[in-house]
Design a protein around this motif. Structure first.
Motif, PDB file in Angstrom:
ATOM      1  N   SER A 353       0.864  -1.284  -0.243  1.00  0.00           N
ATOM      2  CA  SER A 353       0.039   0.193   0.007  1.00  0.00           C
ATOM      3  C   SER A 353       0.798   1.364  -0.067  1.00  0.00           C
ATOM      4  CB  SER A 353      -0.812  -0.047   1.281  1.00  0.00           C
ATOM      5  OG  SER A 353      -0.014   0.057   2.462  1.00  0.00           O
ATOM      6  N   ALA A 354       2.238   0.819   0.284  1.00  0.00           N
ATOM      7  CA  ALA A 354       3.087   2.245   0.096  1.00  0.00           C
ATOM      8  C   ALA A 354       3.773   2.401  -1.192  1.00  0.00           C
ATOM      9  CB  ALA A 354       4.330   2.124   1.323  1.00  0.00           C
ATOM     10  N   ASP A 355       3.369   1.521  -1.958  1.00  0.00           N
ATOM     11  CA  ASP A 355       3.924   1.886  -3.460  1.00  0.00           C
ATOM     12  C   ASP A 355       3.611   2.984  -4.133  1.00  0.00           C
ATOM     13  OD1 ASP A 355       5.037   1.377  -5.987  1.00  0.00           O
ATOM     14  OD2 ASP A 355       5.129  -0.807  -5.528  1.00  0.00           O
ATOM     15  N   LEU A 356       4.313   4.212  -4.053  1.00  0.00           N
ATOM     16  CA  LEU A 356       3.982   5.272  -4.798  1.00  0.00           C
ATOM     17  C   LEU A 356       3.946   5.500  -6.127  1.00  0.00           C
ATOM     18  CD1 LEU A 356       5.863   7.920  -2.357  1.00  0.00           C
ATOM     19  CD2 LEU A 356       3.386   6.854  -2.237  1.00  0.00           C
ATOM     20  N   ALA A 357       4.987   4.681  -6.819  1.00  0.00           N
ATOM     21  CA  ALA A 357       5.036   4.334  -8.277  1.00  0.00           C
ATOM     22  C   ALA A 357       3.848   3.656  -8.720  1.00  0.00           C
ATOM     23  CB  ALA A 357       6.178   3.626  -8.586  1.00  0.00           C
ATOM     24  N   LEU A 358       3.269   2.719  -7.962  1.00  0.00           N
ATOM     25  CA  LEU A 358       2.002   1.884  -8.624  1.00  0.00           C
ATOM     26  C   LEU A 358       0.947   3.063  -8.642  1.00  0.00           C
ATOM     27  CD1 LEU A 358       2.379  -1.739  -7.470  1.00  0.00           C
ATOM     28  CD2 LEU A 358       2.716  -0.660  -9.650  1.00  0.00           C
ATOM     29  N   LEU A 359       0.935   3.753  -7.394  1.00  0.00           N
ATOM     30  CA  LEU A 359      -0.337   4.605  -7.154  1.00  0.00           C
ATOM     31  C   LEU A 359      -0.243   5.452  -8.344  1.00  0.00           C
ATOM     32  CD1 LEU A 359      -2.607   5.660  -5.283  1.00  0.00           C
ATOM     33  CD2 LEU A 359      -0.669   7.009  -4.154  1.00  0.00           C
ATOM     34  N   ALA A 360       0.902   5.997  -8.885  1.00  0.00           N
ATOM     35  CA  ALA A 360       1.010   7.066  -9.955  1.00  0.00           C
ATOM     36  C   ALA A 360       0.445   6.377 -11.111  1.00  0.00           C
ATOM     37  CB  ALA A 360       2.226   7.613 -10.029  1.00  0.00           C
ATOM     38  N   SER A 361       0.744   5.307 -11.498  1.00  0.00           N
ATOM     39  CA  SER A 361       0.450   4.308 -12.508  1.00  0.00           C
ATOM     40  C   SER A 361      -1.135   4.343 -12.529  1.00  0.00           C
ATOM     41  CB  SER A 361       1.224   3.151 -12.294  1.00  0.00           C
ATOM     42  OG  SER A 361       0.707   2.253 -13.460  1.00  0.00           O
ATOM     43  N   MET A 362      -1.445   3.892 -11.531  1.00  0.00           N
ATOM     44  CA  MET A 362      -2.842   3.560 -11.304  1.00  0.00           C
ATOM     45  C   MET A 362      -3.817   5.079 -11.625  1.00  0.00           C
ATOM     46  SD  MET A 362      -4.848   2.072  -7.849  1.00  0.00           S
ATOM     47  CE  MET A 362      -4.517   3.117  -6.977  1.00  0.00           C
ATOM     48  N   LYS A 363      -3.285   5.894 -11.223  1.00  0.00           N
ATOM     49  CA  LYS A 363      -4.077   7.205 -11.267  1.00  0.00           C
ATOM     50  C   LYS A 363      -3.724   7.682 -12.972  1.00  0.00           C
ATOM     51  CE  LYS A 363      -4.165   9.114  -6.813  1.00  0.00           C
ATOM     52  NZ  LYS A 363      -5.519   9.016  -6.920  1.00  0.00           N
ATOM     53  N   LYS A 364      -2.771   7.385 -13.502  1.00  0.00           N
ATOM     54  CA  LYS A 364      -2.300   7.828 -14.940  1.00  0.00           C
ATOM     55  C   LYS A 364      -3.147   6.880 -16.027  1.00  0.00           C
ATOM     56  CE  LYS A 364       1.453   7.848 -18.465  1.00  0.00           C
ATOM     57  NZ  LYS A 364       0.869   9.357 -18.732  1.00  0.00           N
ATOM     58  N   ALA A 365      -3.479   5.583 -15.545  1.00  0.00           N
ATOM     59  CA  ALA A 365      -4.316   4.839 -16.397  1.00  0.00           C
ATOM     60  C   ALA A 365      -5.662   4.710 -16.000  1.00  0.00           C
ATOM     61  CB  ALA A 365      -3.757   3.398 -16.264  1.00  0.00           C
ATOM     62  N   GLN A 366      -6.303   5.570 -15.116  1.00  0.00           N
ATOM     63  CA  GLN A 366      -7.414   5.440 -14.329  1.00  0.00           C
ATOM     64  C   GLN A 366      -7.857   4.213 -14.093  1.00  0.00           C
ATOM     65  OE1 GLN A 366     -10.002   8.002 -16.631  1.00  0.00           O
ATOM     66  NE2 GLN A 366      -8.388   9.390 -17.347  1.00  0.00           N
ATOM     67  N   SER A 367      -6.900   3.453 -13.437  1.00  0.00           N
ATOM     68  CA  SER A 367      -7.374   2.027 -13.116  1.00  0.00           C
ATOM     69  C   SER A 367      -7.953   2.099 -11.628  1.00  0.00           C
ATOM     70  CB  SER A 367      -6.064   1.367 -12.974  1.00  0.00           C
ATOM     71  OG  SER A 367      -6.475  -0.174 -12.660  1.00  0.00           O
ATOM     72  N   THR A 368      -8.836   1.000 -11.234  1.00  0.00           N
ATOM     73  CA  THR A 368      -9.334   0.899  -9.968  1.00  0.00           C
ATOM     74  C   THR A 368      -8.311   0.627  -9.007  1.00  0.00           C
ATOM     75  OG1 THR A 368     -10.096  -1.335 -10.567  1.00  0.00           O
ATOM     76  CG2 THR A 368     -11.732   0.554 -10.653  1.00  0.00           C
ATOM     77  N   SER A 369      -7.462  -0.192  -9.426  1.00  0.00           N
ATOM     78  CA  SER A 369      -6.128  -0.586  -8.646  1.00  0.00           C
ATOM     79  C   SER A 369      -5.150  -1.508  -9.544  1.00  0.00           C
ATOM     80  CB  SER A 369      -6.815  -1.896  -7.625  1.00  0.00           C
ATOM     81  OG  SER A 369      -5.717  -1.974  -6.912  1.00  0.00           O
ATOM     82  N   ARG A 370      -3.988  -1.686  -9.037  1.00  0.00           N
ATOM     83  CA  ARG A 370      -3.147  -2.364  -9.663  1.00  0.00           C
ATOM     84  C   ARG A 370      -2.684  -3.973  -9.079  1.00  0.00           C
ATOM     85  NH1 ARG A 370      -3.152  -0.293 -14.624  1.00  0.00           N
ATOM     86  NH2 ARG A 370      -1.008  -0.625 -15.054  1.00  0.00           N
ATOM     87  N   MET A 371      -2.103  -4.772  -9.989  1.00  0.00           N
ATOM     88  CA  MET A 371      -1.985  -6.100  -9.507  1.00  0.00           C
ATOM     89  C   MET A 371      -1.133  -6.101  -8.107  1.00  0.00           C
ATOM     90  SD  MET A 371      -0.271  -9.312 -11.628  1.00  0.00           S
ATOM     91  CE  MET A 371       0.288 -10.702 -11.049  1.00  0.00           C
ATOM     92  N   GLY A 372      -0.243  -5.161  -8.208  1.00  0.00           N
ATOM     93  CA  GLY A 372       0.653  -5.110  -6.873  1.00  0.00           C
ATOM     94  C   GLY A 372       0.337  -4.043  -5.927  1.00  0.00           C
TER      95      GLY A 372
END
Length: 450
Positions: A353-372
């Motif tokens: 839950s502390a993965d800021l890179a995945l959080l940025a990717s999720m927002k960029k792709a307008q995804s509800t969440s990422r696999m990791g």
């Protein structure tokens, strides 16, 4: 004394010019500092070709440099210097004794000499890449680009681990704050590529066919150059005390902090090359265990290759499949879950839950969440895939908490037990500190305690 008074409009114009100059100067300084910081944090510069150690002519037999330092040489072996064969004298195996491996000389005909007192170990890393490799039959790092190729290039590198190495770190030359000067390479202080060979497909297949207990294949993520991928593969193997053969698949990441879009397109292009490599390993490697570790956007490449295997009904023989901070859309993950599980004997996923890179990717792709990524409701769970929440052991802020799997001693220990064991153990059996969620009787995933 004569005092000259400027007209009011001229005085105001001078004031405006002065303020404008100060504004431009301030913005220039801030921009310079930001670029220097971004460049220094990314550490994605290619390894310099200028700072090469002194060289001398070498005998023809591969591995002579390794023997001289007391290492059991490749393909696929290294030993930590502090052990220096106190517990295992070097002896060639049956396969190593009979087979001629790649020449110990560089493409210039000279052997690179490593200062034994400056390094902790040498890690041989085989590689396949679908990056465009320019030039003739010889190979230099400058020839390996980020352009995309329709075919794989094969080869072999030797990575030296500096004596100052700390677990979880990949020590590389740093940039100055203003990004004007880069620290000179030093065997004692930095990971370095000491040898680099290009192999034909036939030579590569012959080389990986030597007997070995297991093979670890690392697939890197976003913002990773070729040399950095080799360093990371070597670091994981070294810090996890892995004794098998090490290999990497380097897809054409541009290696820039602001090149995510290019890298994502490259990740979508790369599965063909990885699928080709996995088939080659299955047919030629003849190892007892095949371990695949996918990091970040490299997980997208792996999922694409697994889909091709499923559609062609090809068995790849993967023993352990490890996803570390996978940058894959949650819906795509759920759709491909059966393909993932059918491709490997065991699947482990590290999420945070502390993965800021995945959080940025999720927002960029307008995804509800990422696999990791771990949301407030928890990680995305799939029965049969062992999910471990590593939020409590996050990395430092400059790593964007995105490389926890290779920087945290706790997670590295867990990965080390996975890749070094002859049989798969459940997470709490190999790492008793992991907590079962919600409880031991109704476990759906595991987490490191805060």
């Amino acid at each position: 004394m004569v005092v000259l008074a400027l007209p009011t409009h001229a005085s105001n114009r001078l004031d405006r010019l002065r303020h404008a100059f100060q504004h431009v100067w301030t913005r220039t300084v801030i921009a310079t500092l930001f670029c220097g910081l971004a460049t220094g944090c990314a550490h994605q510069e290619p390894v310099s070709q200028a700072a090469k150690p002194q060289v001398h002519k070498a005998p023809q037999k591969h591995g002579s440099a390794f023997k001289r330092f007391g290492y059991r040489y490749g393909p696929g072996y290294y030993h930590h210097v502090r052990y220096y064969h106190g517990y295992r004298p070097w002896r060639p195996t049956a396969g190593e004794a009979s087979q001629e491996a790649p020449s110990d000389k560089s493409t210039t005909g000279a052997e690179v000499v490593v200062n034994k007192s400056a390094i902790k170990g040498l890690v041989p890393v085989y590689f396949a890449t679908n990056r465009v490799v320019m030039g003739g039959p010889g190979l230099e790092l400058s020839q390996i680009s980020y352009a995309r190729s329709a075919t794989n290039t094969f080869g072999y590198v030797t990575v030296s681990i500096p004596v100052v190495h700390r677990m979880g770190e990949v020590e590389t030359p740093k940039m100055s704050w203003f990004g004007l000067r880069k620290e000179a390479e030093d065997d004692r202080k930095h990971f370095r590529i000491q040898k680099l060979y290009r192999l034909s497909r036939e030579e590569f297949a012959s080389a990986i066919a030597n007997p070995a207990d297991s093979m670890m294949l690392f697939v890197h993520g976003y913002n990773v150059g070729f040399s950095d991928a080799a360093f990371k593969a070597a670091q994981i193997a070294f810090d996890a005390n892995y004794k098998g053969r090490v290999m990497m698949y380097s897809w054409p990441s541009k290696g820039g902090l602001f090149d995510y879009d290019y890298d994502r397109e490259s990740a979508l292009y790369a599965p063909d090359g990885l699928f080709d490599l996995l088939q080659l390993i299955k047919k030629e490697a003849r190892v007892s265990r095949i371990i695949v570790i996918a990091h970040s956007l490299g997980s997208e490449v792996v999922l694409g290759a697994l889909q091709q295997a499923a559609l062609s009904q090809t068995t790849l023989g993967i023993t352990e499949l490890i996803f570390a901070a996978p940058d894959v859309d949650r819906d795509l993950y759920l759709e491909r879950a059966n393909q993932i599980k059918s491709a490997a004997g065991a699947v482990t996923l590290y999420a945070s839950s502390a993965d800021l890179a995945l959080l940025a990717s999720m927002k960029k792709a307008q995804s509800t969440s990422r696999m990791g990524f771990v949301t407030q409701s928890g990680p995305t769970l799939v029965p049969g895939i062992e999910t471990i929440d590593v939020s409590a052991v996050g990395s430092d802020m400059f790593a964007l908490n995105h490389s926890t799997f290779s920087t945290s001693r706790a997670v590295l220990d867990d990965i080390g037990r996975i890749i070094s064991s002859t049989a798969h153990l459940k997470p709490p059996q190999r790492t008793p500190t992991l907590r079962s969620i919600p409880d031991e009787l109704n476990t759906t995933y595991w987490m490191y305690p805060y």
